[in-house]
Design an enzyme around this catalytic site. Structure first.
Site, PDB file in Angstrom:
ATOM      1  N   ARG A  18      -4.169   3.059 -11.336  1.00 24.41           N
ATOM      2  CA  ARG A  18      -2.640   3.408 -11.651  1.00 24.41           C
ATOM      3  C   ARG A  18      -2.141   4.388 -10.857  1.00 24.41           C
ATOM      4  NH1 ARG A  18      -2.775  -0.666 -14.068  1.00 24.41           N
ATOM      5  NH2 ARG A  18      -3.170  -1.055 -16.025  1.00 24.41           N
ATOM      6  N   CYS A  19      -1.031   4.873 -10.546  1.00 23.42           N
ATOM      7  CA  CYS A  19      -0.526   5.797  -9.691  1.00 23.42           C
ATOM      8  C   CYS A  19      -0.870   7.195 -10.155  1.00 23.42           C
ATOM      9  CB  CYS A  19       1.125   5.906  -9.584  1.00 23.42           C
ATOM     10  SG  CYS A  19       1.682   4.386  -8.703  1.00 23.42           S
ATOM     11  N   PRO A  20      -1.297   8.240  -9.711  1.00 20.80           N
ATOM     12  CA  PRO A  20      -0.988   8.147  -8.156  1.00 20.80           C
ATOM     13  C   PRO A  20      -2.316   7.625  -7.231  1.00 20.80           C
ATOM     14  CG  PRO A  20      -1.737  10.300  -8.839  1.00 20.80           C
ATOM     15  CD  PRO A  20      -1.544   9.679 -10.155  1.00 20.80           C
ATOM     16  N   TYR A  21      -3.425   6.965  -8.327  1.00 18.26           N
ATOM     17  CA  TYR A  21      -4.722   6.980  -7.541  1.00 18.26           C
ATOM     18  C   TYR A  21      -4.600   5.662  -6.736  1.00 18.26           C
ATOM     19  CZ  TYR A  21      -6.113  10.152 -10.841  1.00 18.26           C
ATOM     20  OH  TYR A  21      -6.374  11.272 -11.754  1.00 18.26           O
ATOM     21  N   THR A  22      -3.601   4.717  -6.965  1.00 22.77           N
ATOM     22  CA  THR A  22      -3.205   3.533  -6.128  1.00 22.77           C
ATOM     23  C   THR A  22      -3.171   3.981  -4.815  1.00 22.77           C
ATOM     24  OG1 THR A  22      -1.138   3.518  -6.848  1.00 22.77           O
ATOM     25  CG2 THR A  22      -2.480   2.082  -7.756  1.00 22.77           C
TER      26      THR A  22
END
Length: 87
Positions: A18-22
């Site tokens: 999920r964002c922000p990990y993407t």
């Protein structure tokens, strides 16, 4: 003129992230590549379908194209540019 792409693209399968990990993981992956290198990023988190390409563009990387699939995912193909720090 950008350098020619590497013969074998690197793949970052970020399904389940999920964002922000993407964006963080895509950025780290492309930073390890030479200019002109090709990175394929597989995303299944719909908000990232807009955010990751936009953020990569700000850093100077080119979205070559994207394709549907597999399943509920999209694969985004980026060419590494000369990274610039955002203002």
């Amino acid at each position: 003129m950008p350098a020619p792409p590497t013969s074998t693209p690197r793949v970052a399968d970020l399904r389940g992230e999920r964002c922000p990990y993407t964006f963080i993981k895509a950025r780290l992956a492309i930073e390890e590549m030479p200019a002109g290198g090709i990175l394929e990023v597989v995303l299944d988190f719909r908000p990232a379908w807009e955010k990751v390409p936009a953020s990569m563009a700000v850093l100077g990387h080119e979205l070559v194209r994207w394709v549907e699939g597999p399943a509920e995912a999209r694969t985004f193909i980026f060419r590494r540019g000369i990274e610039v720090e955002p203002a």
